[in-house]
Structures are given as C-alpha cells and as structure tokens.
Design a protein around this motif. Structure first.
Motif, PDB file in Angstrom:
ATOM      1  N   SER A   1     -27.220  92.225 -50.428  1.00  0.00           N
ATOM      2  CA  SER A   1     -25.935  92.487 -49.741  1.00  0.00           C
ATOM      3  C   SER A   1     -25.098  91.237 -49.473  1.00  0.00           C
ATOM      4  CB  SER A   1     -26.206  93.146 -48.381  1.00  0.00           C
ATOM      5  OG  SER A   1     -26.817  92.203 -47.510  1.00  0.00           O
TER       6      SER A   1
ATOM      7  N   ILE B   1     -25.595  89.438 -46.953  1.00  0.00           N
ATOM      8  CA  ILE B   1     -25.669  89.199 -45.506  1.00  0.00           C
ATOM      9  C   ILE B   1     -26.760  88.166 -45.211  1.00  0.00           C
ATOM     10  CG2 ILE B   1     -26.128  90.281 -43.264  1.00  0.00           C
ATOM     11  CD1 ILE B   1     -24.912  92.864 -44.570  1.00  0.00           C
TER      12      ILE B   1
ATOM     13  N   ARG C   1     -20.524  97.665 -38.964  1.00  0.00           N
ATOM     14  CA  ARG C   1     -19.395  98.481 -39.439  1.00  0.00           C
ATOM     15  C   ARG C   1     -18.181  98.426 -38.535  1.00  0.00           C
ATOM     16  NH1 ARG C   1     -22.891 103.799 -40.828  1.00  0.00           N
ATOM     17  NH2 ARG C   1     -24.237 102.755 -42.315  1.00  0.00           N
TER      18      ARG C   1
ATOM     19  N   THR D   1     -14.961  98.405 -36.845  1.00  0.00           N
ATOM     20  CA  THR D   1     -13.597  98.439 -37.358  1.00  0.00           C
ATOM     21  C   THR D   1     -12.776  99.342 -36.459  1.00  0.00           C
ATOM     22  OG1 THR D   1     -12.221  98.781 -39.319  1.00  0.00           O
ATOM     23  CG2 THR D   1     -13.946 100.411 -38.957  1.00  0.00           C
TER      24      THR D   1
ATOM     25  N   ALA E   1     -11.047  95.514 -49.322  1.00  0.00           N
ATOM     26  CA  ALA E   1     -12.433  95.252 -49.733  1.00  0.00           C
ATOM     27  C   ALA E   1     -13.296  95.260 -48.470  1.00  0.00           C
ATOM     28  CB  ALA E   1     -12.505  93.901 -50.419  1.00  0.00           C
TER      29      ALA E   1
ATOM     30  N   CYS F   1     -14.101  98.102 -46.545  1.00  0.00           N
ATOM     31  CA  CYS F   1     -13.174  98.849 -45.670  1.00  0.00           C
ATOM     32  C   CYS F   1     -13.880  99.622 -44.576  1.00  0.00           C
ATOM     33  CB  CYS F   1     -12.329  99.802 -46.509  1.00  0.00           C
ATOM     34  SG  CYS F   1     -13.280 101.141 -47.259  1.00  0.00           S
ATOM     35  N   SER F   2     -15.219  99.555 -44.555  1.00  0.00           N
ATOM     36  CA  SER F   2     -15.985 100.304 -43.559  1.00  0.00           C
ATOM     37  C   SER F   2     -15.567 101.782 -43.578  1.00  0.00           C
ATOM     38  CB  SER F   2     -15.828  99.663 -42.170  1.00  0.00           C
ATOM     39  OG  SER F   2     -16.721 100.280 -41.269  1.00  0.00           O
TER      40      SER F   2
ATOM     41  N   GLU G   1      -9.032 100.704 -41.837  1.00  0.00           N
ATOM     42  CA  GLU G   1      -8.137  99.681 -42.406  1.00  0.00           C
ATOM     43  C   GLU G   1      -7.272 100.290 -43.519  1.00  0.00           C
ATOM     44  OE1 GLU G   1      -9.312  95.383 -42.827  1.00  0.00           O
ATOM     45  OE2 GLU G   1      -9.518  96.012 -44.912  1.00  0.00           O
TER      46      GLU G   1
ATOM     47  N   ASP H   1     -16.519  99.682 -50.229  1.00  0.00           N
ATOM     48  CA  ASP H   1     -17.532  99.161 -49.314  1.00  0.00           C
ATOM     49  C   ASP H   1     -18.869  99.202 -50.050  1.00  0.00           C
ATOM     50  OD1 ASP H   1     -17.538  98.661 -46.058  1.00  0.00           O
ATOM     51  OD2 ASP H   1     -19.504  99.236 -46.822  1.00  0.00           O
ATOM     52  N   ILE H   2     -19.834  98.483 -49.531  1.00  0.00           N
ATOM     53  CA  ILE H   2     -21.159  98.429 -50.173  1.00  0.00           C
ATOM     54  C   ILE H   2     -21.966  99.710 -49.909  1.00  0.00           C
ATOM     55  CG2 ILE H   2     -22.322  97.354 -48.183  1.00  0.00           C
ATOM     56  CD1 ILE H   2     -23.980  95.710 -50.103  1.00  0.00           C
TER      57      ILE H   2
HETATM   58  C1  LIG Z   1     -17.228  94.538 -39.832  1.00  0.00           C
HETATM   59  S1  LIG Z   1     -16.844  95.655 -41.108  1.00  0.00           S
HETATM   60  C2  LIG Z   1     -15.175  95.204 -41.477  1.00  0.00           C
HETATM   61  C3  LIG Z   1     -14.312  96.404 -41.775  1.00  0.00           C
HETATM   62  C4  LIG Z   1     -12.822  96.105 -41.949  1.00  0.00           C
HETATM   63  N1  LIG Z   1     -12.579  95.250 -43.080  1.00  0.00           N
HETATM   64  C5  LIG Z   1     -12.242  95.499 -40.687  1.00  0.00           C
HETATM   65  O1  LIG Z   1     -11.977  94.289 -40.665  1.00  0.00           O
HETATM   66  O2  LIG Z   1     -12.044  96.213 -39.711  1.00  0.00           O
HETATM   67  C6  LIG Z   1     -17.783  94.940 -42.459  1.00  0.00           C
HETATM   68  C7  LIG Z   1     -17.991  95.886 -43.633  1.00  0.00           C
HETATM   69  O3  LIG Z   1     -18.475  95.096 -44.725  1.00  0.00           O
HETATM   70  C8  LIG Z   1     -19.360  95.886 -45.481  1.00  0.00           C
HETATM   71  N2  LIG Z   1     -20.177  94.991 -46.324  1.00  0.00           N
HETATM   72  C9  LIG Z   1     -21.186  94.174 -45.954  1.00  0.00           C
HETATM   73  N3  LIG Z   1     -21.674  93.516 -47.020  1.00  0.00           N
HETATM   74  C10 LIG Z   1     -20.937  93.905 -48.089  1.00  0.00           C
HETATM   75  C11 LIG Z   1     -20.960  93.586 -49.473  1.00  0.00           C
HETATM   76  N4  LIG Z   1     -21.827  92.717 -49.989  1.00  0.00           N
HETATM   77  N5  LIG Z   1     -20.063  94.183 -50.272  1.00  0.00           N
HETATM   78  C12 LIG Z   1     -19.164  95.074 -49.772  1.00  0.00           C
HETATM   79  N6  LIG Z   1     -19.099  95.427 -48.479  1.00  0.00           N
HETATM   80  C13 LIG Z   1     -19.978  94.850 -47.643  1.00  0.00           C
HETATM   81  C14 LIG Z   1     -20.140  96.670 -44.429  1.00  0.00           C
HETATM   82  O4  LIG Z   1     -20.727  97.828 -44.961  1.00  0.00           O
HETATM   83  C15 LIG Z   1     -19.060  96.962 -43.395  1.00  0.00           C
HETATM   84  O5  LIG Z   1     -18.486  98.227 -43.605  1.00  0.00           O
END
Ligand SMILES: C[S@@+](CC[C@H](N)C(=O)[O-])C[C@H]1O[C@@H](n2cnc3c(N)ncnc32)[C@H](O)[C@@H]1O
Length: 287
Positions: free
Chosen positions: A21, A23, A75, A77, A118, A120-121, A125, A151-152
């Motif tokens: 991921s 992370i 997540r 958001t 990208a 987008c949870s 957004e 989203d992932i």
């Molecule tokens: C904190 S949310 C941010 C949502 C939105 N962009 C906002 O700012 O309100 C982070 C999002 O990143 C996604 N995420 C984490 N690692 C990712 C990856 N490698 N590729 C795509 N999405 C990822 C999570 O699933 C989560 O939905």
C-alpha cells in the motif's frame, strides 16, 4: 484478549504493508497496528501477527491482503475539506483552464477538462468537486468534463460510487442549502442526486502501481495520502503525477503537505489562501 505484536513481527508486517500500500509504519506505530489489525488476527483465527503475514502471503485470492488494506488505511475525509482548495478550483483553476482550452480549440467540439481525485476515500472530495462544477457551469452538458475518483480499497470505492452518507458525514462540510440542492433523503441517510453522481466515475487504483487510466489530466487532487508514505514513495508518486499532468495542468495537495525537496519538477503558486502546484515552465494564462 488483544494479541501483542513482537518487535520482529512489527518489522515484517510493516514491510508487507508498505509493499502492498505504500503506507509507512515504524516502531512508533505499534499501537496503531494492534488496534487496526487486532480484530483481523482474531477473525482469521491467527495465533500471532506472523501467522497473519503468512496467511496473507499464501492466500492466492488476495482477499486477506484486501482486508489488511481496508483495516490499516485512514479514511478520514469530509465534504469541502479545507475549503480554500475548492475556492481555488472555482475562482482560479476552472476559469483559467476553460479560457485557455476555449481559445486553443479551433473546432466546435466541446472543451474537454479531465479531473482526477486520487485517493478519494468515500467520495466526499469527488462530489465536492462535482458540486463546484455544477455551480460554476450551469451549462455543464456543453463541456466534456471527466471527473475520476480512485482509491486503493475496493470497499471504499464501492461506497464512494454509491454516494450515500449518514447524518454525521453530511453534517461535516455541507450547508443546509447544499444538502437540499444536491442530495435526496434515503431512509435515515442522504444520497447524492443522480445528476451529480453521473458526473463522476470511480475505479480502483493503487498509487504505488502504474497508473491504469490512459491520457493526461488537467487537474489532479492528491490530498492527505502521501503523508502516509515513506519519503522514497512520495518522490515516486509525485513524479508519476508529473508524468500524467498536462503541461499547463494543476496539482492540489493537502494543506499540511509540501513538495519542496520531493519533486522539483513542480513549482508552488499561490492564489488567495491556497497553494497549488504546476510543472515548471508552465505558460502563464493568456500567453
Ligand atoms: C485520509 S484519506 C484522504 C481522502 C481525501 N483525499 C481527503 O483529503 O479528504 C486517504 C485515502 O488514501 C487511500 N490510500 C492509502 N494508500 C493508498 C494507495 N497506495 N493508493 C491509493 N489510495 C491509497 C486510503 O484508502 C484512504 O481512502
């Protein structure tokens, strides 16, 4: 009883999570791992985190990997999160782009603008962007505007695509007027109106993997996801975004994020209270 993670297991599981991921979790995140993965360890009948790791690696269906991703991602958001980026979109980015694209077009084909949210949870957004588009362009249908949310997590993308929100989610960021105008009641919840829902498409995209959507984007929102990545993965991510951004395109990142020292291909620009990024050498509007 919560199963404790050992220091050796932490290294192995943190590396696995980063590989799947991006992370990045260090020793300070023991509590987070135990809180977020503890239930899964129990649900899968694992005696330890090593067993969870082993099961995930040997599960050809990929379903344990998905469950780990769903459990570990943050997540958080809400609608119109951090307000200024949406003012920037409405008052600067979209008017500038529409102007430029209209001047450039020698045909009667509609002006095309491609927007990508990208990571987008659960979709807030994406729908905030769609609402700005609808407000700014009442004649929206005359434009060829493509809005993509990715989203992932499959589960999160399914939720975003369904566009249904509970009272708590609705109360975060939406005014009463917006709620009435763009949502319909759905039992105890609210659902985004079809006309707004139809403006967006959703699909899964792990930002660490090659981007699968062909072509370039005019606007990319990539907010509050890279903060969870290691510095190396942040560099890779923003370089990949630079590759798929139109030469005069716009990148919007989270309000606590910065690209200095991360991707020198971008330069920061300021509009009222917002910072946005463009590729170095981007021609000024009107030139
Ligand atoms: C904190 S949310 C941010 C949502 C939105 N962009 C906002 O700012 O309100 C982070 C999002 O990143 C996604 N995420 C984490 N690692 C990712 C990856 N490698 N590729 C795509 N999405 C990822 C999570 O699933 C989560 O939905």
């Amino acid at each position: 009883m919560t199963i404790k993670i050992t220091p050796d297991e932490l290294k192995v599981i943190a590396k696995y999570i980063e590989d799947i991921s991006g992370i990045f979790l260090d020793e300070s995140k023991v509590y987070l791992i135990e809180t977020r993965l503890g239930d899964l360890v129990e649900e899968l009948g694992c005696a330890s985190y090593s067993e969870l790791h082993y099961k995930a690696k040997s599960d050809a269906s990929g379903s344990i990997k998905k469950k780990i991703i769903d459990a570990i991602t943050t997540r958080e958001t809400f609608f119109f999160r951090d307000t200024p980026p949406f003012e920037l979109l409405q008052h600067k980015i979209l008017p500038d782009l529409i102007d430029k694209r209209t001047c450039k077009s020698s045909t009667s084909l509609p002006v095309t603008i491609r927007i990508w949210s990208a990571a987008c949870s659960t979709g807030q957004e994406v729908y905030s962007i769609a609402i700005v588009l609808k407000k700014l362009l009442p004649d929206f249908a005359k434009f060829n505007i493509r809005l993509l949310g990715t989203d992932i997590s499959d589960a999160i993308i399914a939720q975003a695509s369904y566009g249904q929100y509970n009272r708590f989610e609705i109360e975060r960021g939406l005014s009463k007027d917006m709620l009435q105008e763009y949502f319909i009641p759905d039992g105890n919840n609210w659902k985004i109106k079809d006309e707004i829902r139809a403006m967006a498409t959703f699909k899964k995209q792990n930002l660490l993997e090659p981007f699968t959507e062909p072509g370039k984007f005019d606007i990319v929102f990539c907010r509050n996801v890279a903060i969870y990545f290691s510095p190396e993965n942040r560099v890779k991510l923003f370089n990949k975004i630079a590759d798929i951004l139109e030469p005069d395109g716009y990148l919007v990142i989270g309000s606590s994020e910065f690209l200095t020292g991360v991707c020198p291909r971008f330069e920061p620009k300021k509009y009222l209270k917002s910072i946005y990024y463009q590729l170095k050498g981007t021609p000024k509007p009107g030139f």
